[in-house]
Design an enzyme around this catalytic site. Sequence first.
Site, PDB file in Angstrom:
ATOM      1  CB  SER A 169       4.570  -1.928  12.139  1.00 21.84           C
ATOM      2  OG  SER A 169       4.205  -0.568  12.327  1.00 21.84           O
ATOM      3  CG  ASN A 174      -1.686   1.267   1.409  1.00 16.45           C
ATOM      4  OD1 ASN A 174      -1.775   2.068   0.481  1.00 16.45           O
ATOM      5  ND2 ASN A 174      -2.270   1.456   2.582  1.00 16.45           N
ATOM      6  CE  LYS A 212      -0.111   3.318   4.701  1.00 12.23           C
ATOM      7  NZ  LYS A 212      -0.103   3.457   6.143  1.00 12.23           N
ATOM      8  N   GLY A 270       2.064   2.226  10.790  1.00 14.04           N
ATOM      9  CA  GLY A 270       3.085   3.260  10.685  1.00 14.04           C
ATOM     10  C   GLY A 270       3.696   3.667  12.011  1.00 14.04           C
ATOM     11  CD  GLU A 298      -2.974   5.699   6.386  1.00 15.27           C
ATOM     12  OE1 GLU A 298      -2.871   5.757   5.149  1.00 15.27           O
ATOM     13  OE2 GLU A 298      -2.140   5.126   7.119  1.00 15.27           O
ATOM     14  CG  HIS A 335      -5.846   2.209   4.694  1.00 14.38           C
ATOM     15  ND1 HIS A 335      -5.451   3.181   5.593  1.00 14.38           N
ATOM     16  CD2 HIS A 335      -4.878   1.262   4.716  1.00 14.38           C
ATOM     17  CE1 HIS A 335      -4.279   2.830   6.109  1.00 14.38           C
ATOM     18  NE2 HIS A 335      -3.916   1.672   5.591  1.00 14.38           N
ATOM     19  CD  GLU A 356      -3.851  -2.210   6.980  1.00 12.38           C
ATOM     20  OE1 GLU A 356      -2.757  -2.559   6.518  1.00 12.38           O
ATOM     21  OE2 GLU A 356      -4.358  -1.102   6.754  1.00 12.38           O
TER      22      GLU A 356
HETATM   23  P1  PGA Z   1       2.541   0.188   7.711  1.00  9.99           P
HETATM   24  O1  PGA Z   1       1.127   0.474   6.982  1.00  9.99           O
HETATM   25  O2  PGA Z   1       3.038  -1.116   7.156  1.00  9.99           O
HETATM   26  O3  PGA Z   1       3.402   1.360   7.349  1.00  9.99           O
HETATM   27  O4  PGA Z   1       2.241   0.105   9.173  1.00  9.99           O
HETATM   28  C1  PGA Z   1       0.225  -0.560   6.717  1.00  9.99           C
HETATM   29  C2  PGA Z   1      -1.014   0.000   6.087  1.00  9.99           C
HETATM   30  O5  PGA Z   1      -1.463   1.083   6.486  1.00  9.99           O
HETATM   31  O6  PGA Z   1      -1.589  -0.611   5.163  1.00  9.99           O
END
Ligand code: PGA
Length: 254
Positions: A214, A10, A12, A174, A98, A96, A168
């Site tokens: 992560s 992803n 982003k 993140g 976000e 997602h 998630e």
């Molecule tokens: P990350 O993000 O691996 O940076 O924690 C995962 C995601 O948001 O899909």
Amino acid sequence: MSRRKIIAGNWKMNIKPSETAALVKGVAEATKGFANVEVVCCTPAIDVPAAVAAAAGTNVGIGAENCHWKESGAYTGEISTGMLLDAGAKYVIIGHSERRQYFGETDETVNLRARAAIAAGLTAIVCVGETLEEREAGKLVEVIERQMNVGLKDVTAADCEKLVIAYEPVWAIGTGKTATPDQAQEVHALIRATLAKLVGAETAEKVRIQYGGSMKPGNAAELLAKKDIDGGLIGGAALKAADFAGIVAAAAAE
Ligand code: PGA
């Protein structure tokens, strides 16, 4: 029941169109030995054409990070499933955290987007997950069940061929904080049980459930070893081909 592992990046709001081919080619080159894993890069919509061109003839599938549920019309700033397909995308991330947190995504709009994506023939990667506050308030089960029941309302057993679910935990995205393999497995089992009530146990057994938050080469193997963890949705570690390939290698070894 063996489910083919699926590792999806992803990206982003990172990686420009001019930077896309190099990353996709790097991923393809570094993962070409792992044919038993489904490898996907979900990119900003504007990167999709470059990503599709760079992935041609490789093991890498390309997806987007969101889509609208209407085929066309007065929806300024939105992208339809037909546009994504026309550009060569095969996957799309839906819901997602976000998008839920910053862009007003709700379980109801997740449902509209997911059903539209599946109906169009895209594979929908539908995200669910609790915040730290919800977990600490003892609401984990309630939140996941609601996100599943509303987000996947009217999704049929046949639709599930085009469905991947990503668990998630918002507190792990993140942040460098990963759910422990046991914590993740517990929620993955809950997701599968909830899905079984919606579409039947036999179908639920076939649906891949990714962990995201992560995940990196150093922790992927122990997560992917768990019974109901069938892959990963990777943010930060998807931006470097070598890191991403390290996770794909861990999945291939399972
Ligand atoms: P990350 O993000 O691996 O940076 O924690 C995962 C995601 O948001 O899909």
